[in-house]
Design an enzyme around this catalytic site. Structure first.
Site, PDB file in Angstrom:
ATOM      1  N   ARG A 155      -5.116   1.909  -6.875  1.00 21.27           N
ATOM      2  CA  ARG A 155      -4.135   0.822  -6.895  1.00 21.27           C
ATOM      3  C   ARG A 155      -3.293   0.947  -8.151  1.00 21.27           C
ATOM      4  O   ARG A 155      -3.831   1.247  -9.226  1.00 21.27           O
ATOM      5  CB  ARG A 155      -4.844  -0.542  -6.926  1.00 21.27           C
ATOM      6  CG  ARG A 155      -5.597  -0.880  -5.660  1.00 21.27           C
ATOM      7  CD  ARG A 155      -6.629  -1.949  -5.921  1.00 21.27           C
ATOM      8  NE  ARG A 155      -7.598  -1.492  -6.926  1.00 21.27           N
ATOM      9  CZ  ARG A 155      -8.537  -2.261  -7.459  1.00 21.27           C
ATOM     10  NH1 ARG A 155      -8.640  -3.521  -7.126  1.00 21.27           N
ATOM     11  NH2 ARG A 155      -9.386  -1.770  -8.354  1.00 21.27           N
ATOM     12  N   GLY A 259       1.383 -16.153   0.154  1.00 23.21           N
ATOM     13  CA  GLY A 259       2.621 -16.156  -0.615  1.00 23.21           C
ATOM     14  C   GLY A 259       3.711 -15.334   0.021  1.00 23.21           C
ATOM     15  O   GLY A 259       3.818 -15.249   1.244  1.00 23.21           O
ATOM     16  N   GLY A 263       4.074  -5.776  -0.804  1.00 24.61           N
ATOM     17  CA  GLY A 263       5.162  -4.819  -1.011  1.00 24.61           C
ATOM     18  C   GLY A 263       4.584  -3.573  -1.640  1.00 24.61           C
ATOM     19  O   GLY A 263       3.390  -3.298  -1.512  1.00 24.61           O
ATOM     20  N   CYS A 266       3.243   1.785  -0.954  1.00 20.76           N
ATOM     21  CA  CYS A 266       2.152   2.334  -0.133  1.00 20.76           C
ATOM     22  C   CYS A 266       1.895   1.533   1.125  1.00 20.76           C
ATOM     23  O   CYS A 266       2.095   2.024   2.236  1.00 20.76           O
ATOM     24  CB  CYS A 266       0.883   2.398  -0.965  1.00 20.76           C
ATOM     25  SG  CYS A 266       1.099   3.276  -2.503  1.00 20.76           S
ATOM     26  N   LYS A 269       4.831   1.158   3.852  1.00 15.92           N
ATOM     27  CA  LYS A 269       5.224   2.395   4.563  1.00 15.92           C
ATOM     28  C   LYS A 269       4.057   2.957   5.374  1.00 15.92           C
ATOM     29  O   LYS A 269       4.254   3.533   6.444  1.00 15.92           O
ATOM     30  CB  LYS A 269       5.835   3.435   3.618  1.00 15.92           C
ATOM     31  CG  LYS A 269       4.938   3.981   2.534  1.00 15.92           C
ATOM     32  CD  LYS A 269       4.410   5.368   2.799  1.00 15.92           C
ATOM     33  CE  LYS A 269       3.574   5.863   1.637  1.00 15.92           C
ATOM     34  NZ  LYS A 269       2.745   7.005   1.935  1.00 15.92           N
ATOM     35  N   LYS A 328       4.047  -6.423  -7.722  1.00 18.27           N
ATOM     36  CA  LYS A 328       2.838  -7.186  -8.059  1.00 18.27           C
ATOM     37  C   LYS A 328       2.754  -7.196  -9.583  1.00 18.27           C
ATOM     38  O   LYS A 328       3.434  -6.406 -10.255  1.00 18.27           O
ATOM     39  CB  LYS A 328       1.586  -6.555  -7.437  1.00 18.27           C
ATOM     40  CG  LYS A 328       1.218  -5.181  -7.986  1.00 18.27           C
ATOM     41  CD  LYS A 328      -0.114  -4.716  -7.411  1.00 18.27           C
ATOM     42  CE  LYS A 328      -0.549  -3.398  -8.011  1.00 18.27           C
ATOM     43  NZ  LYS A 328      -1.837  -2.935  -7.513  1.00 18.27           N
TER      44      LYS A 328
HETATM   45  C1  UGA Z   1      -2.581  -0.274  -2.191  1.00 24.74           C
HETATM   46  C2  UGA Z   1      -4.074  -0.293  -1.834  1.00 24.74           C
HETATM   47  O1  UGA Z   1      -4.663  -1.504  -2.324  1.00 24.74           O
HETATM   48  C3  UGA Z   1      -4.800   0.917  -2.437  1.00 24.74           C
HETATM   49  O2  UGA Z   1      -6.163   0.913  -2.042  1.00 24.74           O
HETATM   50  C4  UGA Z   1      -4.122   2.196  -1.948  1.00 24.74           C
HETATM   51  O3  UGA Z   1      -4.717   3.347  -2.526  1.00 24.74           O
HETATM   52  C5  UGA Z   1      -2.651   2.158  -2.347  1.00 24.74           C
HETATM   53  O4  UGA Z   1      -2.019   0.994  -1.760  1.00 24.74           O
HETATM   54  C6  UGA Z   1      -2.008   3.422  -1.823  1.00 24.74           C
HETATM   55  O5  UGA Z   1      -1.934   3.594  -0.611  1.00 24.74           O
HETATM   56  O6  UGA Z   1      -1.689   4.293  -2.635  1.00 24.74           O
HETATM   57  P1  UGA Z   1      -1.138  -0.977  -4.314  1.00 24.74           P
HETATM   58  O7  UGA Z   1       0.071  -0.521  -3.573  1.00 24.74           O
HETATM   59  O8  UGA Z   1      -1.284  -0.623  -5.749  1.00 24.74           O
HETATM   60  O9  UGA Z   1      -2.479  -0.412  -3.595  1.00 24.74           O
HETATM   61  O10 UGA Z   1      -1.142  -2.560  -4.152  1.00 24.74           O
HETATM   62  P2  UGA Z   1      -2.181  -3.740  -3.906  1.00 24.74           P
HETATM   63  O11 UGA Z   1      -2.823  -4.147  -5.166  1.00 24.74           O
HETATM   64  O12 UGA Z   1      -3.050  -3.458  -2.752  1.00 24.74           O
HETATM   65  O13 UGA Z   1      -1.141  -4.888  -3.506  1.00 24.74           O
HETATM   66  C7  UGA Z   1      -0.220  -4.663  -2.438  1.00 24.74           C
HETATM   67  C8  UGA Z   1       0.685  -5.838  -2.242  1.00 24.74           C
HETATM   68  O14 UGA Z   1      -0.018  -6.912  -1.615  1.00 24.74           O
HETATM   69  C9  UGA Z   1       1.304  -6.441  -3.503  1.00 24.74           C
HETATM   70  O15 UGA Z   1       2.663  -6.714  -3.239  1.00 24.74           O
HETATM   71  C10 UGA Z   1       0.516  -7.727  -3.725  1.00 24.74           C
HETATM   72  O16 UGA Z   1       1.270  -8.702  -4.390  1.00 24.74           O
HETATM   73  C11 UGA Z   1       0.240  -8.141  -2.296  1.00 24.74           C
HETATM   74  N1  UGA Z   1      -0.967  -8.975  -2.138  1.00 24.74           N
HETATM   75  C12 UGA Z   1      -2.178  -8.488  -2.536  1.00 24.74           C
HETATM   76  C13 UGA Z   1      -0.863 -10.229  -1.541  1.00 24.74           C
HETATM   77  O17 UGA Z   1       0.232 -10.672  -1.146  1.00 24.74           O
HETATM   78  N2  UGA Z   1      -2.008 -10.972  -1.361  1.00 24.74           N
HETATM   79  C14 UGA Z   1      -3.219 -10.524  -1.758  1.00 24.74           C
HETATM   80  O18 UGA Z   1      -4.226 -11.246  -1.568  1.00 24.74           O
HETATM   81  C15 UGA Z   1      -3.314  -9.256  -2.363  1.00 24.74           C
END
Ligand code: UGA
Length: 442
Positions: A155, A259, A263, A266, A269, A328
């Site tokens: 992440r 919320g 976005g 990863c 897409k 995020k």
């Molecule tokens: C995500 C996955 O969590 C990783 O496991 C994966 O390796 C990565 O994509 C990838 O494919 O490379 P990441 O893109 O860093 O990781 O983001 P996340 O922390 O998962 O958050 C994704 C989005 O969801 C953010 O916009 C966050 O604000 C939103 N989110 C997250 C929510 O709206 N609600 C939540 O409860 C959690």
């Protein structure tokens, strides 16, 4: 062992560093001149907590070196991990595999000894099997090139810690090839000794293991946001509802924050590539993922609608403050950011938008001149009629609402992440709305 990593971006740089950290001698290859210059200088090429120090230390110890050339990767090692980007195509929902195809086929064509290529970039199921056919047409006589697949689950903002102790290692190998598993067990032994689970399977399962994980996380987020939409109409409270779900150990608390939605570069897409692939394969069940994406996009539009209502029916000429622009907290990454998309939509409807973000402002200034930026959240709020809380940076929670009310034209806030303390903001005189609560006007 000697290992190479081709592609040293947000996946490859932390992965290369983590391999060096467990004792391997790693050669990182990247063709982007700015990225490569930073890496060669012993620095991280982007903002990622802890990565700078890690790369500096490992480079000093001689465990991590960098080059621009694929042949250096092959010269250094006969195991090459490929971590190049596989973004969404600009004109479709499918993944763009141009960089991955080029990297793998170049390596295969240049290899002068038996080489194991392990793709790590997220890919649609079936990609490795298709690439394999092309690899076999390129390899030099007498040379064996084997393609495996091992996705990662890093992440952004915690990728250094995630890479240092993976949640699991998935390895997809060509049918009837035990050699690949034996070799990679040796590479990953320090992680296996820490108890990290290893799942060895065929390549199609490993490819889907990544898409399935991101699709599941996306589905959880869209699920709670669908509930948030119901809460807005019924007087139920989404935060309490999410807590009640989280107490069920079969559901758990992760990815249930309601919320403005998900976005980043990863999850959006990957879910689109998954439903595009399902459609190609004639699998109608893939429509589930299209709905997940649609619910997510709808949350952005809902935030704009609410802002327009609060502005009296039109955004033309209104002054809006946006807190948070990154996709995020903890990153400067604006790719497919809900906050940025909302801010740009408000401008498109005629609002004057001032944005604050603790890390992403330089990118806003460079690429989005239609947005005004402010280095301080209070200065951003000066004279505004509506404040939008779009990315839940922790520092926004410690700002005194009375200080914000004192500088705004009208004390109105829309909390699109539903984490601010409603009582405190209302006590300071704010008209407070949060996505997923009934006070949201319909
Ligand atoms: C995500 C996955 O969590 C990783 O496991 C994966 O390796 C990565 O994509 C990838 O494919 O490379 P990441 O893109 O860093 O990781 O983001 P996340 O922390 O998962 O958050 C994704 C989005 O969801 C953010 O916009 C966050 O604000 C939103 N989110 C997250 C929510 O709206 N609600 C939540 O409860 C959690």
């Amino acid at each position: 062992m000697k290992l190479s990593v081709v592609g040293c971006g947000r996946l490859g740089a932390p992965y290369a560093a983590s391999l060096a950290q467990i004792g391997h001698e790693v050669m990182g290859v990247d063709t982007d001149p700015a990225q490569l210059a930073a890496l060669k200088d012993g620095r991280a090429p982007f903002d990622e907590p802890g990565l700078d120090d890690l790369i500096a230390g490992l480079s000093r110890d001689g465990l991590l070196r960098f080059s621009h050339a694929g042949y250096d990767a092959l010269d250094h090692a006969d195991i090459v991990f490929v971590c190049v980007p596989t973004p969404q195509q600009t004109d479709s929902e499918e993944a763009d595999l141009t960089a991955l195809t080029a990297a793998v086929l170049d390596l295969a064509g240049q290899a002068t000894r038996d080489t194991l290529i392990i793709a790590k970039s997220s890919v649609p199921v079936g990609t490795c099997a298709a690439l394999d056919r092309e690899i076999q047409e390129r390899v030099q006589p007498g040379v064996r090139v084997t393609l495996g697949f091992s996705p990662d689950f890093l992440r952004e903002s915690t990728s250094v810690a995630d890479a240092a102790k993976p949640t699991r290692i998935i390895l997809g190998v060509p049918d009837k090839d035990d050699r690949v598993e034996r070799t990679l067990r040796a590479v990953w032994q320090p992680w296996l000794d820490m108890g990290v689970p290893l799942v060895v399977t065929n390549r199609a399962t490993a490819e889907l293991a990544k898409s399935a994980a991101n699709a599941f996380l996306a589905t959880k987020i869209s699920y709670i946001n669908a509930m948030a939409a119901l809460c807005e109409k019924t007087g139920a409270d989404i935060t309490t509802l999410a807590t009640s779900l989280a107490h069920d150990p079969r559901i758990g608390p992760a990815m249930l924050a309601p919320g403005a939605g998900f976005g980043g570069s990863c999850i959006p897409k990957d879910i689109r590539a998954l439903y595009a692939k399902a459609a190609q394969l004639g699998v109608p069940e893939g429509r589930l993922f299209r709905q997940v994406d649609a619910i997510n996009c709808r949350r952005r539009r809902r935030t704009v609608e609410l802002t327009r209502q609060q502005a009296g029916g039109t955004l033309t000429g209104s002054r809006i403050t946006v807190w948070g622009a990154a996709f995020k907290p903890g990153t400067d990454d604006l790719r497919d950011s809900p906050a940025l998309a909302i801010a740009l939509d408000l401008v498109a409807e005629g609002a004057h938008v001032v944005v604050h973000d603790p890390m992403a402002l330089p990118h806003i200034t460079a690429h989005h001149p239609q947005l005004t930026t402010a280095e301080d959240p209070l200065r951003a709020a000066a004279g505004a009629q509506i404040l939008l809380h779009l990315t839940e940076w922790p520092q926004y929670r410690s700002i005194n609402p009375a200080d914000v009310a004192a500088v705004m034209d009208t004390p109105r806030i829309i909390d699109a992440r539903t984490v601010l303390d409603r009582t405190a903001w209302e006590a300071a005189g704010f008209h407070h709305l949060a996505l997923g609560t009934q006070t949201t006007t319909n």
